[in-house]
Design an enzyme around this catalytic site. Structure first.
Site, PDB file in Angstrom:
ATOM      1  N   SER A 641       0.833  -1.196   0.000  1.00  0.00           N
ATOM      2  CA  SER A 641       0.000   0.000   0.000  1.00  0.00           C
ATOM      3  C   SER A 641       0.868   1.248   0.000  1.00  0.00           C
ATOM      4  CB  SER A 641      -0.895   0.006   1.237  1.00  0.00           C
ATOM      5  OG  SER A 641      -1.468   1.280   1.421  1.00  0.00           O
ATOM      6  N   TYR A 661      -2.431   7.246  12.974  1.00  0.00           N
ATOM      7  CA  TYR A 661      -2.295   5.798  12.832  1.00  0.00           C
ATOM      8  C   TYR A 661      -1.495   5.511  11.568  1.00  0.00           C
ATOM      9  CZ  TYR A 661      -5.824   5.389  16.409  1.00  0.00           C
ATOM     10  OH  TYR A 661      -6.496   5.465  17.580  1.00  0.00           O
TER      11      TYR A 661
END
EC number: 1.-.-.-
Length: 816
Positions: A641, A661
């Site tokens: 990703s 995060y």
């Protein structure tokens, strides 16, 4: 007892009037602090003691107790030293001389105290009250101490004077939370082990501040005789070198410091909140100095970017691979105490005597204190000289001292200077706020004062312009760097030779469409590979792909149905462990159907993403890599990703909770650290792509205009318009130039800069020639340029610290 009190009250009323003036007169002759408080106005609040402890008498008994005690004291014409010690107040916060004597304990002989004097220093800090206490003894000796107590009076007054507006009710509470943390941090600093060679005041006693319960206080050495450089002057190079000699001790201690220091002194996010909320004050300062408006307009947006301050203050050194170092955090004029040129002089010499005010001490960027000091304490000429000469000299000194001490400095000169330039941006932007507070931004009535202000403003905006210019130059250079790399990849770099792998199997997960299918087409059409092992979750797509490869290209194909989202990893075919695999392409991956952080995603979705995106690559590599190592050949390609290298803010909740995060650079850490440790594998290359600096709102994919104008062929291959939400990022095999030419995109974007950002992800250079490589490992980025979400999550960083894959698997499977 009650009748006695009534009788004494009657008696006190008879003599009170006639004796009051006489008592005051006799009290003044004794020059007693406590007696000067005997007036009709403040009598009800007076503290009276009959023992060594203070007692606040109840109002109902006050008339009798107060006057009866006063009569006994004054009639004897003497005051006990003990009485004076207990009652003498120190500051405005309820501390007394009795508290000080008790705190110092054996350092003082309380029986020999003759007198105690207390005075407030004129150099109180913004967030503290500073008191000097002088204790005289019967042998004519004296001892002096400094008592520091936290308070918000000064900073509140400065802000009111700056804005010319009265602070609203309850404004104190806004300061107290952060002030408590900072003050208690200084208390903890003095409680830690002393740093060798670092000149700081001696601390004799320190107690933490618990608002409403315990008054915070630090009793320390009186540095009387030392002086500070006025804030409207500039440090010279000799003084900077003297400061550097002390920073050398601090940084040398930081190399290999214990975890206790890191845990007690993390970076204070309250500092980020302070500097990111100063826009209004700076605007006010600029509005009253019109000549600054043009310069301010260039940097105004930067003041409103809290993420920018977080990056340059807290994270700038981490992205360079630099360890945390201890930082003073507020290294400026009034926290630097100098030995005077001669006794009694107010002019500072070039010899630093002590560094005070450690309430902002924390771990962070090694250059933070230098950025703060050179920005706040130097004029433009001195600062630039220090940047060119002092900083390289300091680095060499630190490196030499580290070698002498037997420590390893994991820092290069280039990293050191880059860390300085990045951190400098925040301090350059912070300077106008401090200047406006110090000058109170009101135009000066005196011409000389205004001239000094103009000189300071010139230095201020010179620093700010330097920061902005540096930022622009870096952006331009990055653009040129990306373009050069793209041209090098597509026109100069040769293709990797795969002939030695023609008789081996190529295993691909998620190879029925999108990126995986593009790899298969490239390998069989132009590279001559004919053996494929396909793993997918859709039997129909697998059969169609197999039929196409067999009929059109004469390939040998094996298929296995496996859904990484639902099926257990143990169900993967065991023959993969013994199969002669030459290439492994881990392409299976899913994305959430909504944009959100870990806490905002529906229950179970995070586990699915981790299982498919992370564990598929981990398990497949664990099964196939040992045989590759045994045969000393092989290639592994991991599709990751894009958010593995750049985290995105996705919601208001994230900003309110101050949470970030970061997704894990999944295969990157695995292949560069864990595989090398477990299998002693060396790698040909690793790709850390940069992400686009695009701040997109929550939109559906089809609503984004760049997608509508992309070439059809590229859209088909990448799957940007469709379910897969992926893009071809084929660095190893190189797609035909007509599909990925860097120049083919420019006409479809509104600006060349946006084009360069897209190219920076799709076409980065990854080939690095190295010696004695056995297994080639490629980490490729799956694009998330148009939809920003988290594929992986923050907890993966901790997972990858585990050194064995079996432990990783057991941990994750039990977690899910």
């Amino acid at each position: 007892m009650e009748s006695k009190v009534v009788a004494l009250n009657r008696e006190s009323r008879r003599w009170k009037k006639s004796s009051f003036n006489e008592l005051l007169k006799r009290a003044r002759n004794q020059k007693s602090t406590i007696c000067n408080r005997f007036t009709r106005k403040n009598t009800p609040n007076i503290l009276v003691t009959f023992t060594s402890r203070l007692t606040l008498l109840r109002p109902t008994f006050f008339n009798f107790a107060c006057w009866h005690s006063a009569m006994e004291i004054f009639e004897s014409m003497s005051f006990s030293v003990k009485f004076d010690k207990e009652l003498l107040p120190i500051g405005r916060h309820g501390l007394t001389a009795g508290w000080l004597i008790e705190s110092l304990g054996q350092l003082l002989n309380s029986d020999n105290i003759r007198n105690i004097k207390c005075s407030q220093l004129g150099t109180d800090g913004f967030v503290s009250q500073i008191m000097r206490v002088v204790i005289e003894f019967t042998n004519n000796q004296t001892k002096k101490y400094i008592v520091k107590m936290p308070e918000t009076t000064n900073i509140k007054a400065a802000l009111e004077k700056t804005t010319q507006q009265k602070m609203p009710e309850g404004a104190d509470e806004q300061f107290i939370g952060g002030l408590t943390m900072f003050f208690n941090r200084e208390v903890e600093y003095y409680a830690m082990e002393k740093i060798p060679g670092l000149r700081t005041p001696k601390c004799y006693h320190a107690q933490q501040w618990d608002n409403g319960k315990t008054t915070g206080a630090i009793v320390m050495q009186d540095l009387e005789g030392m002086v500070s450089v006025p804030y409207y002057e500039s440090l010279n190079l000799q003084q900077i070198a003297s400061i550097g000699s002390q920073m050398l001790n601090l940084h040398l201690f930081s190399i290999g410091m214990s975890d206790e220091w890191r845990q007690k002194f993390p970076f204070p996010m309250e500092l980020i909140d302070t500097v990111s909320n100063m826009t209004d004050i700076v605007k006010l300062y600029v509005s009253r100095n019109p000549e600054l408006e043009e310069g301010f307009s260039k940097v105004e947006k930067m003041y409103q970017d809290r993420e920018l301050f977080t990056k340059v203050l807290r994270d700038s050194h981490k992205s360079l691979g630099i360890d945390d170092f201890l930082c003073h955090g507020d290294l400026w004029f009034y926290n630097l105490m100098w030995i005077p040129r001669k006794s009694g002089s107010e002019v500072a010499s070039n010899h630093l005597g002590s560094i005070i005010d450690w309430q902002n001490v924390h771990t962070g960027n090694i250059c933070e204190d230098f950025c703060h000091m050179l920005t706040f304490c130097c004029d433009t000429e001195i600062r630039r000289q220090a940047e060119n000469t002092f900083l390289p000299y300091y680095y060499n000194q630190l490196k030499a001292k580290a070698v002498e001490a037997g420590k390893k400095l994991n820092l290069t000169l280039n990293q050191f200077l880059r860390a300085y330039r990045r951190n400098f941006i925040a301090h350059a932007l912070h300077l106008p706020f401090i200047v406006s507070i110090m000058l109170c931004v009101k135009p000066a009535d005196d011409e000389i004062v205004q001239k000094i202000r103009n000189q300071m403003s010139g230095a201020l905006w010179s620093a700010a312009q330097f920061a902005v210019t540096s930022y622009v130059c870096v952006r331009v250079l990055k653009f040129l760097y990306i373009m050069c790399k793209s041209v090098l990849v597509h026109f100069i770099t040769p293709k990797h030779d795969l002939d030695y792998l023609k008789d081996t199997w190529t295993v691909i997960t998620g190879g029925t469409d999108g990126i995986g299918k593009a790899y298969i087409e490239e390998l069989c059409k132009t590279r001559g590979l004919k053996k494929f092992y396909l793993i997918g979750r859709n039997i129909d797509k697998l059969n169609n792909t197999k039929k196409e490869l067999v009929e059109q290209h004469g390939c040998e194909v094996m298929c296995h149905v496996h859904d990484f989202e639902k099926d257990d990893l143990s169900a993967l075919p065991k023959d993969l462990e013994t199969l002669d695999v030459g290439i492994l392409i881990n392409c299976a991956g899913i994305a959430p159907h909504i944009i959100g952080t870990l806490t905002e995603l529906p229950e179970g979705l995070a586990s699915k993403i981790l299982r498919v995106n992370l564990m598929s690559a981990v398990k497949m590599t664990e099964m196939i890599l040992p045989n590759m190592v045994k045969k000393k050949r092989g290639i592994i390609v991991n599709i990751s990703s894009m958010t593995g290298w750049r985290r995105f803010r996705t919601s208001v909740l994230t900003r309110l909770a101050k949470l970030h995060y970061p997704s894990s650079p999944t295969p990157c850490q695995m292949n560069t650290e864990e595989l090398e440790f477990v299998f002693s594998v060396s790698f040909q290359c690793s790709l850390l792509p940069r992400s686009p600096r695009m701040k997109l709102k929550k939109r559906t994919i089809s609503s984004l205009s760049p997608l509508k104008t992309l070439p059809n062929k590229l859209s088909e291959l990448s799957g940007l318009i469709g379910k897969s939400q992926r893009a071809v990022c084929n660095m190893m095999f190189r797609l035909p130039l007509e599909h990925c030419s860097p120049f083919g995109f420019s006409k479809y974007f509104s600006s060349l800069l946006l084009c360069s950002e897209f190219i920076s992800i799709v076409l980065p250079l990854i080939k690095r020639r190295t010696r004695e490589r056995i297994i080639r490992v490629f980490i490729i980025s799956r694009l998330s340029i148009f939809v920003h979400f988290y594929h992986d999550f923050f907890l993966l960083n901790a997972i990858f610290q585990i050194k064995k894959f079996s432990c990783e698997l057991n941990f994750l499977e039990s977690f899910f």
